[in-house]
Scaffold this motif. Structure first.
Motif, PDB file in Angstrom:
ATOM      1  N   ILE A 277       0.720  -1.243  -0.059  1.00 32.64           N
ATOM      2  CA  ILE A 277      -0.035  -0.117   0.087  1.00 32.64           C
ATOM      3  C   ILE A 277       0.727   1.257   0.157  1.00 32.64           C
ATOM      4  O   ILE A 277       0.449   2.230  -0.728  1.00 32.64           O
ATOM      5  N   ARG A 278       2.081   1.103   0.592  1.00 35.06           N
ATOM      6  CA  ARG A 278       2.858   2.319   0.674  1.00 35.06           C
ATOM      7  C   ARG A 278       3.902   2.210  -0.434  1.00 35.06           C
ATOM      8  O   ARG A 278       4.459   3.392  -0.552  1.00 35.06           O
ATOM      9  N   GLY A 279       3.956   1.193  -1.200  1.00 37.32           N
ATOM     10  CA  GLY A 279       5.010   1.277  -2.245  1.00 37.32           C
ATOM     11  C   GLY A 279       4.916   2.061  -3.429  1.00 37.32           C
ATOM     12  O   GLY A 279       4.054   2.747  -3.333  1.00 37.32           O
ATOM     13  N   ASP A 280       5.760   1.888  -4.205  1.00 38.97           N
ATOM     14  CA  ASP A 280       5.839   2.942  -5.393  1.00 38.97           C
ATOM     15  C   ASP A 280       5.074   2.459  -6.686  1.00 38.97           C
ATOM     16  O   ASP A 280       4.957   3.287  -7.377  1.00 38.97           O
ATOM     17  N   ASP A 281       4.543   1.203  -6.585  1.00 38.61           N
ATOM     18  CA  ASP A 281       3.814   0.752  -7.738  1.00 38.61           C
ATOM     19  C   ASP A 281       2.385   0.981  -7.380  1.00 38.61           C
ATOM     20  O   ASP A 281       1.731   0.396  -6.332  1.00 38.61           O
ATOM     21  N   ASP A 282       1.713   1.947  -8.337  1.00 38.65           N
ATOM     22  CA  ASP A 282       0.239   2.460  -7.962  1.00 38.65           C
ATOM     23  C   ASP A 282      -0.766   1.140  -8.309  1.00 38.65           C
ATOM     24  O   ASP A 282      -1.667   0.914  -7.529  1.00 38.65           O
ATOM     25  N   THR A 283      -0.299   0.204  -9.143  1.00 32.99           N
ATOM     26  CA  THR A 283      -1.309  -0.735  -9.369  1.00 32.99           C
ATOM     27  C   THR A 283      -1.343  -1.790  -8.332  1.00 32.99           C
ATOM     28  O   THR A 283      -2.382  -2.118  -7.567  1.00 32.99           O
ATOM     29  N   THR A 284      -0.094  -2.389  -7.847  1.00 33.81           N
ATOM     30  CA  THR A 284      -0.119  -3.113  -6.491  1.00 33.81           C
ATOM     31  C   THR A 284      -0.678  -2.546  -5.008  1.00 33.81           C
ATOM     32  O   THR A 284      -1.627  -3.203  -4.552  1.00 33.81           O
ATOM     33  N   ALA A 285      -0.457  -1.255  -5.087  1.00 30.72           N
ATOM     34  CA  ALA A 285      -1.204  -0.645  -3.767  1.00 30.72           C
ATOM     35  C   ALA A 285      -2.697  -0.499  -4.079  1.00 30.72           C
ATOM     36  O   ALA A 285      -3.388  -0.813  -3.209  1.00 30.72           O
ATOM     37  N   THR A 286      -3.023   0.027  -5.361  1.00 29.62           N
ATOM     38  CA  THR A 286      -4.432   0.076  -5.342  1.00 29.62           C
ATOM     39  C   THR A 286      -5.149  -1.266  -5.060  1.00 29.62           C
ATOM     40  O   THR A 286      -6.162  -1.511  -4.641  1.00 29.62           O
ATOM     41  N   MET A 287      -4.647  -2.140  -5.616  1.00 22.75           N
ATOM     42  CA  MET A 287      -5.191  -3.789  -5.644  1.00 22.75           C
ATOM     43  C   MET A 287      -5.372  -4.159  -4.208  1.00 22.75           C
ATOM     44  O   MET A 287      -6.085  -5.039  -3.939  1.00 22.75           O
TER      45      MET A 287
ATOM     46  N   MET B  64      -5.471   5.727   2.092  1.00 21.66           N
ATOM     47  CA  MET B  64      -6.297   5.475   0.922  1.00 21.66           C
ATOM     48  C   MET B  64      -6.464   6.976   0.161  1.00 21.66           C
ATOM     49  O   MET B  64      -6.471   7.343  -1.024  1.00 21.66           O
ATOM     50  N   ALA B  65      -6.770   7.960   1.017  1.00 25.23           N
ATOM     51  CA  ALA B  65      -7.106   9.066   0.535  1.00 25.23           C
ATOM     52  C   ALA B  65      -6.031  10.146  -0.306  1.00 25.23           C
ATOM     53  O   ALA B  65      -6.039  10.440  -1.311  1.00 25.23           O
ATOM     54  N   ARG B  66      -4.562   9.664   0.231  1.00 22.97           N
ATOM     55  CA  ARG B  66      -3.461  10.351  -0.261  1.00 22.97           C
ATOM     56  C   ARG B  66      -3.193   9.493  -1.350  1.00 22.97           C
ATOM     57  O   ARG B  66      -2.689  10.029  -2.431  1.00 22.97           O
ATOM     58  N   ARG B  67      -3.397   8.186  -1.373  1.00 19.77           N
ATOM     59  CA  ARG B  67      -2.945   7.188  -2.571  1.00 19.77           C
ATOM     60  C   ARG B  67      -3.975   7.389  -3.776  1.00 19.77           C
ATOM     61  O   ARG B  67      -3.674   7.150  -4.922  1.00 19.77           O
ATOM     62  N   LEU B  68      -5.224   7.400  -3.325  1.00 17.17           N
ATOM     63  CA  LEU B  68      -6.427   7.248  -4.486  1.00 17.17           C
ATOM     64  C   LEU B  68      -7.261   8.421  -4.543  1.00 17.17           C
ATOM     65  O   LEU B  68      -8.223   8.462  -5.496  1.00 17.17           O
ATOM     66  N   GLY B  69      -7.447   9.035  -3.410  1.00 17.39           N
ATOM     67  CA  GLY B  69      -8.742   9.902  -3.095  1.00 17.39           C
ATOM     68  C   GLY B  69      -9.834   9.103  -2.811  1.00 17.39           C
ATOM     69  O   GLY B  69      -9.685   7.869  -2.279  1.00 17.39           O
ATOM     70  N   HIS B  70     -11.064   9.210  -3.152  1.00 14.39           N
ATOM     71  CA  HIS B  70     -12.020   8.137  -3.025  1.00 14.39           C
ATOM     72  C   HIS B  70     -12.018   7.428  -3.835  1.00 14.39           C
ATOM     73  O   HIS B  70     -12.231   7.738  -5.061  1.00 14.39           O
ATOM     74  N   PRO B  71     -12.013   5.976  -3.607  1.00 15.38           N
ATOM     75  CA  PRO B  71     -11.811   5.018  -4.580  1.00 15.38           C
ATOM     76  C   PRO B  71     -12.852   4.722  -5.654  1.00 15.38           C
ATOM     77  O   PRO B  71     -12.808   4.282  -6.579  1.00 15.38           O
ATOM     78  N   TRP B  72     -14.396   5.273  -5.023  1.00 17.27           N
ATOM     79  CA  TRP B  72     -15.452   4.711  -5.918  1.00 17.27           C
ATOM     80  C   TRP B  72     -16.307   6.096  -6.596  1.00 17.27           C
ATOM     81  O   TRP B  72     -17.217   5.851  -7.263  1.00 17.27           O
ATOM     82  N   PHE B  73     -15.871   7.148  -6.040  1.00 18.96           N
ATOM     83  CA  PHE B  73     -16.691   8.508  -6.393  1.00 18.96           C
ATOM     84  C   PHE B  73     -15.755   9.512  -6.955  1.00 18.96           C
ATOM     85  O   PHE B  73     -14.644   9.877  -6.317  1.00 18.96           O
ATOM     86  N   ALA B  74     -15.952   9.928  -8.094  1.00 15.05           N
ATOM     87  CA  ALA B  74     -15.237  11.210  -8.649  1.00 15.05           C
ATOM     88  C   ALA B  74     -15.858  12.566  -8.028  1.00 15.05           C
ATOM     89  O   ALA B  74     -14.658  13.212  -8.150  1.00 15.05           O
ATOM     90  N   SER B  75     -16.654  12.474  -7.789  1.00 19.82           N
ATOM     91  CA  SER B  75     -17.236  13.746  -7.121  1.00 19.82           C
ATOM     92  C   SER B  75     -17.621  13.510  -5.495  1.00 19.82           C
ATOM     93  O   SER B  75     -18.391  12.333  -5.354  1.00 19.82           O
ATOM     94  N   ILE B  76     -17.082  14.017  -4.523  1.00 23.71           N
ATOM     95  CA  ILE B  76     -17.441  13.899  -3.199  1.00 23.71           C
ATOM     96  C   ILE B  76     -17.921  15.063  -2.551  1.00 23.71           C
ATOM     97  O   ILE B  76     -17.644  16.285  -3.038  1.00 23.71           O
ATOM     98  N   PRO B  77     -18.694  14.927  -1.470  1.00 26.53           N
ATOM     99  CA  PRO B  77     -19.594  15.885  -0.874  1.00 26.53           C
ATOM    100  C   PRO B  77     -18.412  16.585  -0.098  1.00 26.53           C
ATOM    101  O   PRO B  77     -17.334  16.391   0.472  1.00 26.53           O
TER     102      PRO B  77
END
Length: 162
Positions: free
Chosen positions: A51-61, A92-105
């Motif tokens: 999750i902390r690593g350099d590979d975004d795909t691995t972290a996301t998965m 998660m917020a730093r790595r992905l933002g909100h993982p399922w919503f493009a717009s957040i309240p």
């Protein structure tokens, strides 16, 4: 637990409470659960590292697997505001933002940034965060702001954000 790695501690604690404790009850204290606890602790180190690593795909998965396992449901993952203050939520917020919503309240964006809903409103008003066309703010803009604040070593709720 490690006491010096809050992310790892949270992952282990959640897996214990949500998976292993119920399994122990069902299996009536079977020794196999102790072996699973040891395995989970070993694997949790790898998940935290990924999750902390350099590979975004691995972290996301890794995050997706943990979220799907720890927070199962029929709808998209939409945690309560206080979850974003946890080590997993902040990562998660730093790595992905909100993982399922493009717009957040604004309230969710505030929770992710560690500020109030009004603080987010002020950032939007001053042009520091964009407004999403559908309302709220773009999740990726919150992620980018957290990354920029991390890079500058300022806390998310610095005086500029209040």
């Amino acid at each position: 637990m490690t006491r010096d790695d809050p992310l790892l501690d949270q992952i282990v604690r959640l897996l214990d409470v949500r998976l292993l404790d119920p399994l122990e009850v069902l299996l009536e204290g079977d020794d196999a659960v102790d072996a699973l606890r040891q395995l989970v602790r070993l694997r949790a180190r790898g998940w935290a590292s990924a999750i902390r690593g350099d590979d975004d795909t691995t972290a996301t998965m890794a995050m997706a697997r943990l979220i799907a396992t720890l927070y199962p449901g029929d709808g998209p993952f939409d945690p309560p505001a206080d979850w974003w203050a946890t080590p997993l939520g902040q990562t998660m917020a730093r790595r992905l933002g909100h993982p399922w919503f493009a717009s957040i309240p604004y309230a969710t964006a505030g929770a992710m940034l560690g500020i109030t809903r009004q603080g987010v409103h002020d950032l939007v008003k001053r042009g520091r965060l964009p407004r999403h066309p559908d309302g709220g703010v773009p999740s990726e803009a919150v992620r980018d702001r957290l990354r920029a604040l991390s890079d500058s070593q300022d806390p998310p709720g610095d005086s500029d954000d209040q």
